[in-house]
Design a protein around this motif. Structure first.
Motif, PDB file in Angstrom:
ATOM      1  N   GLY A 223       0.800  -1.211   0.000  1.00 45.36           N
ATOM      2  CA  GLY A 223       0.000   0.000   0.000  1.00 45.36           C
ATOM      3  C   GLY A 223       0.833   1.261   0.000  1.00 45.36           C
ATOM      4  O   GLY A 223       0.479   2.259  -0.641  1.00 45.36           O
ATOM      5  N   ARG A 224       1.965   1.254   0.697  1.00 53.79           N
ATOM      6  CA  ARG A 224       2.788   2.462   0.781  1.00 53.79           C
ATOM      7  C   ARG A 224       3.472   2.777  -0.545  1.00 53.79           C
ATOM      8  O   ARG A 224       4.013   3.865  -0.730  1.00 53.79           O
ATOM      9  CB  ARG A 224       3.846   2.320   1.877  1.00 53.79           C
ATOM     10  N   LYS A 225       3.449   1.830  -1.480  1.00 51.55           N
ATOM     11  CA  LYS A 225       4.073   2.068  -2.780  1.00 51.55           C
ATOM     12  C   LYS A 225       3.157   2.821  -3.732  1.00 51.55           C
ATOM     13  O   LYS A 225       3.587   3.267  -4.792  1.00 51.55           O
ATOM     14  CB  LYS A 225       4.485   0.737  -3.405  1.00 51.55           C
ATOM     15  N   LEU A 226       1.873   2.951  -3.358  1.00 55.54           N
ATOM     16  CA  LEU A 226       0.941   3.680  -4.207  1.00 55.54           C
ATOM     17  C   LEU A 226       1.204   5.179  -4.118  1.00 55.54           C
ATOM     18  O   LEU A 226       1.389   5.710  -3.027  1.00 55.54           O
ATOM     19  CB  LEU A 226      -0.505   3.400  -3.782  1.00 55.54           C
ATOM     20  N   PRO A 227       1.227   5.891  -5.244  1.00 60.11           N
ATOM     21  CA  PRO A 227       1.368   7.349  -5.200  1.00 60.11           C
ATOM     22  C   PRO A 227       0.112   7.977  -4.604  1.00 60.11           C
ATOM     23  O   PRO A 227      -0.952   7.349  -4.604  1.00 60.11           O
ATOM     24  CB  PRO A 227       1.534   7.732  -6.681  1.00 60.11           C
ATOM     25  N   PRO A 228       0.198   9.218  -4.084  1.00 60.70           N
ATOM     26  CA  PRO A 228      -0.971   9.852  -3.456  1.00 60.70           C
ATOM     27  C   PRO A 228      -2.205   9.862  -4.344  1.00 60.70           C
ATOM     28  O   PRO A 228      -3.315   9.597  -3.887  1.00 60.70           O
ATOM     29  CB  PRO A 228      -0.472  11.271  -3.166  1.00 60.70           C
ATOM     30  N   THR A 229      -2.021  10.166  -5.629  1.00 60.25           N
ATOM     31  CA  THR A 229      -3.175  10.211  -6.533  1.00 60.25           C
ATOM     32  C   THR A 229      -3.806   8.830  -6.676  1.00 60.25           C
ATOM     33  O   THR A 229      -5.028   8.682  -6.664  1.00 60.25           O
ATOM     34  CB  THR A 229      -2.760  10.734  -7.919  1.00 60.25           C
ATOM     35  N   GLY A 230      -2.969   7.802  -6.802  1.00 60.63           N
ATOM     36  CA  GLY A 230      -3.479   6.442  -6.928  1.00 60.63           C
ATOM     37  C   GLY A 230      -4.186   5.983  -5.675  1.00 60.63           C
ATOM     38  O   GLY A 230      -5.241   5.334  -5.744  1.00 60.63           O
ATOM     39  N   LEU A 231      -3.632   6.314  -4.521  1.00 60.52           N
ATOM     40  CA  LEU A 231      -4.250   5.933  -3.259  1.00 60.52           C
ATOM     41  C   LEU A 231      -5.587   6.644  -3.090  1.00 60.52           C
ATOM     42  O   LEU A 231      -6.581   6.035  -2.675  1.00 60.52           O
ATOM     43  CB  LEU A 231      -3.317   6.282  -2.094  1.00 60.52           C
ATOM     44  N   ARG A 232      -5.629   7.926  -3.452  1.00 60.57           N
ATOM     45  CA  ARG A 232      -6.879   8.683  -3.343  1.00 60.57           C
ATOM     46  C   ARG A 232      -7.951   8.101  -4.270  1.00 60.57           C
ATOM     47  O   ARG A 232      -9.120   7.970  -3.896  1.00 60.57           O
ATOM     48  CB  ARG A 232      -6.614  10.158  -3.655  1.00 60.57           C
ATOM     49  N   ALA A 233      -7.544   7.735  -5.483  1.00 57.11           N
ATOM     50  CA  ALA A 233      -8.486   7.146  -6.436  1.00 57.11           C
ATOM     51  C   ALA A 233      -9.008   5.807  -5.922  1.00 57.11           C
ATOM     52  O   ALA A 233     -10.202   5.498  -6.057  1.00 57.11           O
ATOM     53  CB  ALA A 233      -7.813   6.963  -7.792  1.00 57.11           C
ATOM     54  N   LEU A 234      -8.120   5.010  -5.323  1.00 55.09           N
ATOM     55  CA  LEU A 234      -8.533   3.709  -4.788  1.00 55.09           C
ATOM     56  C   LEU A 234      -9.540   3.890  -3.655  1.00 55.09           C
ATOM     57  O   LEU A 234     -10.526   3.141  -3.560  1.00 55.09           O
ATOM     58  CB  LEU A 234      -7.303   2.944  -4.289  1.00 55.09           C
ATOM     59  N   ILE A 235      -9.313   4.876  -2.798  1.00 54.68           N
ATOM     60  CA  ILE A 235     -10.245   5.158  -1.699  1.00 54.68           C
ATOM     61  C   ILE A 235     -11.631   5.477  -2.245  1.00 54.68           C
ATOM     62  O   ILE A 235     -12.646   4.944  -1.777  1.00 54.68           O
ATOM     63  CB  ILE A 235      -9.728   6.325  -0.837  1.00 54.68           C
ATOM     64  N   VAL A 236     -11.676   6.342  -3.257  1.00 52.98           N
ATOM     65  CA  VAL A 236     -12.964   6.749  -3.822  1.00 52.98           C
ATOM     66  C   VAL A 236     -13.660   5.565  -4.496  1.00 52.98           C
ATOM     67  O   VAL A 236     -14.876   5.375  -4.329  1.00 52.98           O
ATOM     68  CB  VAL A 236     -12.770   7.900  -4.835  1.00 52.98           C
ATOM     69  N   ILE A 237     -12.913   4.753  -5.235  1.00 55.32           N
ATOM     70  CA  ILE A 237     -13.510   3.599  -5.923  1.00 55.32           C
ATOM     71  C   ILE A 237     -14.102   2.622  -4.926  1.00 55.32           C
ATOM     72  O   ILE A 237     -15.248   2.153  -5.079  1.00 55.32           O
ATOM     73  CB  ILE A 237     -12.453   2.898  -6.802  1.00 55.32           C
ATOM     74  N   ILE A 238     -13.350   2.308  -3.869  1.00 53.46           N
ATOM     75  CA  ILE A 238     -13.849   1.372  -2.865  1.00 53.46           C
ATOM     76  C   ILE A 238     -15.062   1.948  -2.149  1.00 53.46           C
ATOM     77  O   ILE A 238     -16.026   1.239  -1.848  1.00 53.46           O
ATOM     78  CB  ILE A 238     -12.727   1.015  -1.858  1.00 53.46           C
ATOM     79  N   GLY A 239     -15.034   3.254  -1.898  1.00 56.06           N
ATOM     80  CA  GLY A 239     -16.188   3.886  -1.266  1.00 56.06           C
ATOM     81  C   GLY A 239     -17.443   3.776  -2.119  1.00 56.06           C
ATOM     82  O   GLY A 239     -18.526   3.499  -1.617  1.00 56.06           O
ATOM     83  N   ILE A 240     -17.299   4.001  -3.426  1.00 56.16           N
ATOM     84  CA  ILE A 240     -18.436   3.900  -4.334  1.00 56.16           C
ATOM     85  C   ILE A 240     -18.966   2.476  -4.383  1.00 56.16           C
ATOM     86  O   ILE A 240     -20.184   2.245  -4.362  1.00 56.16           O
ATOM     87  CB  ILE A 240     -18.040   4.390  -5.741  1.00 56.16           C
ATOM     88  N   VAL A 241     -18.061   1.521  -4.444  1.00 62.09           N
ATOM     89  CA  VAL A 241     -18.472   0.108  -4.428  1.00 62.09           C
ATOM     90  C   VAL A 241     -19.225  -0.203  -3.135  1.00 62.09           C
ATOM     91  O   VAL A 241     -20.222  -0.931  -3.133  1.00 62.09           O
ATOM     92  CB  VAL A 241     -17.253  -0.813  -4.583  1.00 62.09           C
ATOM     93  N   ALA A 242     -18.753   0.370  -2.030  1.00 68.10           N
ATOM     94  CA  ALA A 242     -19.415   0.162  -0.741  1.00 68.10           C
ATOM     95  C   ALA A 242     -20.845   0.672  -0.783  1.00 68.10           C
ATOM     96  O   ALA A 242     -21.771   0.002  -0.309  1.00 68.10           O
ATOM     97  CB  ALA A 242     -18.636   0.862   0.366  1.00 68.10           C
ATOM     98  N   ILE A 243     -21.034   1.859  -1.354  1.00 64.62           N
ATOM     99  CA  ILE A 243     -22.384   2.436  -1.421  1.00 64.62           C
ATOM    100  C   ILE A 243     -23.295   1.571  -2.268  1.00 64.62           C
ATOM    101  O   ILE A 243     -24.424   1.244  -1.871  1.00 64.62           O
ATOM    102  CB  ILE A 243     -22.316   3.857  -2.010  1.00 64.62           C
ATOM    103  N   VAL A 244     -22.814   1.158  -3.429  1.00 60.64           N
ATOM    104  CA  VAL A 244     -23.611   0.323  -4.338  1.00 60.64           C
ATOM    105  C   VAL A 244     -23.974  -0.990  -3.668  1.00 60.64           C
ATOM    106  O   VAL A 244     -25.117  -1.471  -3.734  1.00 60.64           O
ATOM    107  CB  VAL A 244     -22.859   0.075  -5.649  1.00 60.64           C
ATOM    108  N   THR A 245     -23.000  -1.590  -2.972  1.00 59.35           N
ATOM    109  CA  THR A 245     -23.234  -2.864  -2.307  1.00 59.35           C
ATOM    110  C   THR A 245     -24.306  -2.744  -1.233  1.00 59.35           C
ATOM    111  O   THR A 245     -25.197  -3.592  -1.117  1.00 59.35           O
ATOM    112  CB  THR A 245     -21.923  -3.376  -1.664  1.00 59.35           C
ATOM    113  N   MET A 246     -24.231  -1.685  -0.447  1.00 58.13           N
ATOM    114  CA  MET A 246     -25.149  -1.546   0.680  1.00 58.13           C
ATOM    115  C   MET A 246     -26.555  -1.096   0.266  1.00 58.13           C
ATOM    116  O   MET A 246     -27.534  -1.436   0.908  1.00 58.13           O
ATOM    117  CB  MET A 246     -24.576  -0.564   1.711  1.00 58.13           C
ATOM    118  N   VAL A 247     -26.630  -0.316  -0.828  1.00 54.66           N
ATOM    119  CA  VAL A 247     -27.933   0.176  -1.259  1.00 54.66           C
ATOM    120  C   VAL A 247     -28.672  -0.853  -2.100  1.00 54.66           C
ATOM    121  O   VAL A 247     -29.882  -1.051  -1.957  1.00 54.66           O
ATOM    122  CB  VAL A 247     -27.767   1.489  -2.067  1.00 54.66           C
TER     123      VAL A 247
END
Length: 248
Positions: A223-247
């Motif tokens: 995880g620490r090898k991910l650049p800030p932009t990549g890590l931020r994008a991954l956070i947003v993608i997982i968050g969106i998947v979380a919303i879709v899954t729960m709704v």
């Protein structure tokens, strides 16, 4: 639980531990997995919290390098996570699931938006006096995230990364290390309370504990090898998947 079901839960634990170390939202793998093998929702939630605790601790240990120089921050924020985790765990045991789950998708969406806008917002929110201690609202926000984490926990890491990334002046990887510590505190205190006063499916919890511990070290390593932009994008993608899954 059959051997295939046990392997399924174990693999879900590895995936959850890896995701938790990097971002958060590992519960969205293990909780559905426990439901799929026939464990009732509340029992699954409790067993999941107990099982994921070692994995979040492994992620925090794996990020110990990024925690150097953050002792003061940890001492200020850990009590908020500790108290919040206790409150959230008590709410899980006392309130109907619909009372809190109704607002979960909205909280995750807010976290995704805040993470995505974090560089822009940080320049406008952080004042010179906040460069190390953080904005005044960080501690109450961490407390509320602890309440949420003690109750359910999915995307707790997304919310924490949004709060820490905007409210404190530091790079994303250092905030990720701090996030892992705070999530560990919440999960640990909730797990201890559940062990004392609630029923736990110990086989399921043990499988998730083993898997999430392995995954925690994997996530910390890569995880620490991910650049800030990549890590931020991954956070947003997982968050969106979380919303879709729960709704849906």
């Amino acid at each position: 639980m059959t051997w295939f079901e046990a392997l399924f839960v174990l693999v879900a634990g590895v995936g959850a531990g890896t995701i938790n170390a990097v971002v958060g939202s590992g519960t969205l793998l293990t909780f559905p997995a426990l439901l799929a093998v026939g464990i009732p929702p509340v029992l699954a939630n409790v067993s999941n919290s107990v099982g994921l605790s070692p994995g979040t601790a492994a992620g925090a240990i794996g990020y110990r390098r990024e925690l150097q120089g953050q002792r003061g921050r940890m001492l200020r924020l850990i009590p908020a996570s500790l108290i919040g985790g206790i409150v959230g765990a008590v709410l899980l045991l006392k309130l109907p699931g619909s009372a809190f789950n109704a607002v979960v998708p909205g909280l995750i969406l807010l976290g995704c938006v805040l993470v995505a806008l974090q560089p822009w917002l940080s320049k406008r929110i952080i004042l010179p006096t906040h460069t190390h201690r953080g904005a005044w609202w960080v501690i109450p926000a961490v407390f509320l995230t602890g309440v949420y984490g003690g109750y359910f926990g999915a995307a707790q890491g997304v919310l924490l990364m949004a709060i820490l990334g905007i409210g404190m002046d530091s790079n994303l990887q250092r905030m990720n290390g701090l996030k892992n510590v705070l999530a560990t505190v919440v999960n640990a205190v909730a797990a201890i309370l559940f062990i004392i006063v609630a029923d736990v499916d110990w086989l399921a919890a043990a499988l998730i504990a083993v898997g999430s511990t392995i995954g925690g070290f994997i996530g910390a390593r890569y995880g620490r090898k991910l650049p800030p932009t990549g890590l931020r994008a991954l956070i947003v993608i997982i968050g969106i998947v979380a919303i879709v899954t729960m709704v849906f």
